[in-house]
Design a protein around this motif. Sequence first.
Motif, PDB file in Angstrom:
ATOM      1  N   SER A  52     -11.271  13.858  -8.710  1.00 20.75           N
ATOM      2  CA  SER A  52     -10.500  13.003  -9.380  1.00 20.75           C
ATOM      3  C   SER A  52     -10.233  11.603  -8.664  1.00 20.75           C
ATOM      4  CB  SER A  52      -8.918  13.701  -9.637  1.00 20.75           C
ATOM      5  OG  SER A  52      -8.306  13.655  -8.422  1.00 20.75           O
ATOM      6  N   TYR A  53     -10.958  11.528  -7.629  1.00 19.85           N
ATOM      7  CA  TYR A  53     -10.800  10.185  -7.044  1.00 19.85           C
ATOM      8  C   TYR A  53     -11.704   9.101  -7.640  1.00 19.85           C
ATOM      9  CZ  TYR A  53     -12.037   6.335  -3.751  1.00 19.85           C
ATOM     10  OH  TYR A  53     -12.148   5.017  -3.120  1.00 19.85           O
ATOM     11  N   LYS A  54     -11.046   8.203  -8.061  1.00 15.05           N
ATOM     12  CA  LYS A  54     -11.946   6.917  -8.547  1.00 15.05           C
ATOM     13  C   LYS A  54     -11.956   5.797  -7.619  1.00 15.05           C
ATOM     14  CE  LYS A  54     -11.883   8.958 -12.681  1.00 15.05           C
ATOM     15  NZ  LYS A  54     -12.112  10.241 -12.477  1.00 15.05           N
ATOM     16  N   PRO A  55     -13.038   5.152  -7.615  1.00 13.69           N
ATOM     17  CA  PRO A  55     -13.181   4.108  -6.630  1.00 13.69           C
ATOM     18  C   PRO A  55     -12.556   2.762  -7.042  1.00 13.69           C
ATOM     19  CG  PRO A  55     -15.424   4.737  -7.418  1.00 13.69           C
ATOM     20  CD  PRO A  55     -14.277   5.625  -8.201  1.00 13.69           C
ATOM     21  N   GLU A  56     -11.613   2.548  -8.093  1.00 15.15           N
ATOM     22  CA  GLU A  56     -10.981   1.548  -8.326  1.00 15.15           C
ATOM     23  C   GLU A  56     -10.053   1.096  -7.052  1.00 15.15           C
ATOM     24  OE1 GLU A  56     -10.093   3.947 -11.389  1.00 15.15           O
ATOM     25  OE2 GLU A  56     -12.170   3.740 -11.579  1.00 15.15           O
ATOM     26  N   ALA A  57      -9.353   2.262  -6.607  1.00 17.18           N
ATOM     27  CA  ALA A  57      -8.526   2.181  -5.162  1.00 17.18           C
ATOM     28  C   ALA A  57      -9.375   2.531  -4.043  1.00 17.18           C
ATOM     29  CB  ALA A  57      -7.297   3.162  -5.513  1.00 17.18           C
ATOM     30  N   THR A  58      -8.850   2.131  -3.042  1.00 18.99           N
ATOM     31  CA  THR A  58      -9.692   2.680  -1.807  1.00 18.99           C
ATOM     32  C   THR A  58      -9.202   4.141  -1.573  1.00 18.99           C
ATOM     33  OG1 THR A  58      -7.772   2.278  -0.299  1.00 18.99           O
ATOM     34  CG2 THR A  58      -9.388   0.429  -0.770  1.00 18.99           C
ATOM     35  N   PHE A  59     -10.259   4.856  -0.841  1.00 21.45           N
ATOM     36  CA  PHE A  59      -9.944   6.308  -0.584  1.00 21.45           C
ATOM     37  C   PHE A  59      -8.724   6.465   0.300  1.00 21.45           C
ATOM     38  CE2 PHE A  59     -10.446  10.081   1.697  1.00 21.45           C
ATOM     39  CZ  PHE A  59     -10.716  11.185   0.888  1.00 21.45           C
ATOM     40  N   GLY A  60      -8.557   5.258   1.218  1.00 24.94           N
ATOM     41  CA  GLY A  60      -7.338   5.635   2.135  1.00 24.94           C
ATOM     42  C   GLY A  60      -6.019   5.308   1.394  1.00 24.94           C
ATOM     43  N   ALA A  61      -6.125   4.644   0.310  1.00 22.01           N
ATOM     44  CA  ALA A  61      -4.826   4.637  -0.593  1.00 22.01           C
ATOM     45  C   ALA A  61      -4.632   5.822  -1.329  1.00 22.01           C
ATOM     46  CB  ALA A  61      -4.905   3.158  -1.487  1.00 22.01           C
ATOM     47  N   TRP A  62      -5.652   6.165  -1.881  1.00 19.64           N
ATOM     48  CA  TRP A  62      -5.627   7.601  -2.627  1.00 19.64           C
ATOM     49  C   TRP A  62      -4.940   8.465  -1.777  1.00 19.64           C
ATOM     50  CZ3 TRP A  62      -8.586  12.076  -2.563  1.00 19.64           C
ATOM     51  CH2 TRP A  62      -8.479  12.890  -3.722  1.00 19.64           C
ATOM     52  N   LEU A  63      -5.767   8.831  -0.799  1.00 21.41           N
ATOM     53  CA  LEU A  63      -5.210   9.891   0.311  1.00 21.41           C
ATOM     54  C   LEU A  63      -3.722   9.556   0.614  1.00 21.41           C
ATOM     55  CD1 LEU A  63      -5.940  12.390   1.986  1.00 21.41           C
ATOM     56  CD2 LEU A  63      -6.811  10.687   3.693  1.00 21.41           C
ATOM     57  N   LYS A  64      -3.257   8.369   0.861  1.00 20.54           N
ATOM     58  CA  LYS A  64      -2.098   7.982   1.513  1.00 20.54           C
ATOM     59  C   LYS A  64      -1.057   8.678   0.387  1.00 20.54           C
ATOM     60  CE  LYS A  64       0.625   4.126   1.996  1.00 20.54           C
ATOM     61  NZ  LYS A  64       0.698   2.416   2.199  1.00 20.54           N
ATOM     62  N   ARG A  65      -1.320   8.352  -0.907  1.00 16.17           N
ATOM     63  CA  ARG A  65      -0.406   8.928  -2.020  1.00 16.17           C
ATOM     64  C   ARG A  65      -0.347  10.301  -2.029  1.00 16.17           C
ATOM     65  NH1 ARG A  65       0.981   5.823  -7.176  1.00 16.17           N
ATOM     66  NH2 ARG A  65       2.353   7.501  -8.086  1.00 16.17           N
TER      67      ARG A  65
END
Length: 181
Positions: free
Chosen positions: A61-74
Amino acid sequence: MQKLETKLITLCKKGNEVAQMQVYDKYSQAMYTIACRYLSDEDAKDAMQEGFLKAFRHIESYKPEATFGAWLKRIIINQCLDVLKKNKLEFEAVEVSELQIINEDDWNFDSTITKQEILFAVEQISEKHRIVVKLYLLEGYDHEEISDILGIPIKTSRTHLRRGKLQLQELLKQKYNEARY
């Protein structure tokens, strides 16, 4: 650097455990630091571990529109909030009538107060308000995002932030006055 991260994420999506360990090694300290903002040391470690597991299970479900770090932080923050909710922290819609609107960007404190003193004071305010203050000030989320994360109305987020800010200002004012005498 971005190419390496993209390659690692691609490998993680394929279930490559070596790539997962590399991603874990790259982000674990930062995610642990974030978890410690919300939970005690042991709970923070557990929440971080669970957050990584969720991330790897749902990495498709990770989409590269956001950084991976920001996705993981959430994911890590949501995991921490899940722990708090299990411990019976309930965010309820609060009555917002007769509350004056204040400038949310005005967080000026006396220049003699250190960052450590401010962070210590944040830990002293009531838990509901502390979570919103941390999400707003430390994580940089806006009220719409906080509303989504906590499952509360935007007005409730604003109210918790305002009340938290007032508590924080009062604590720091007391600290300042004690230091003067």
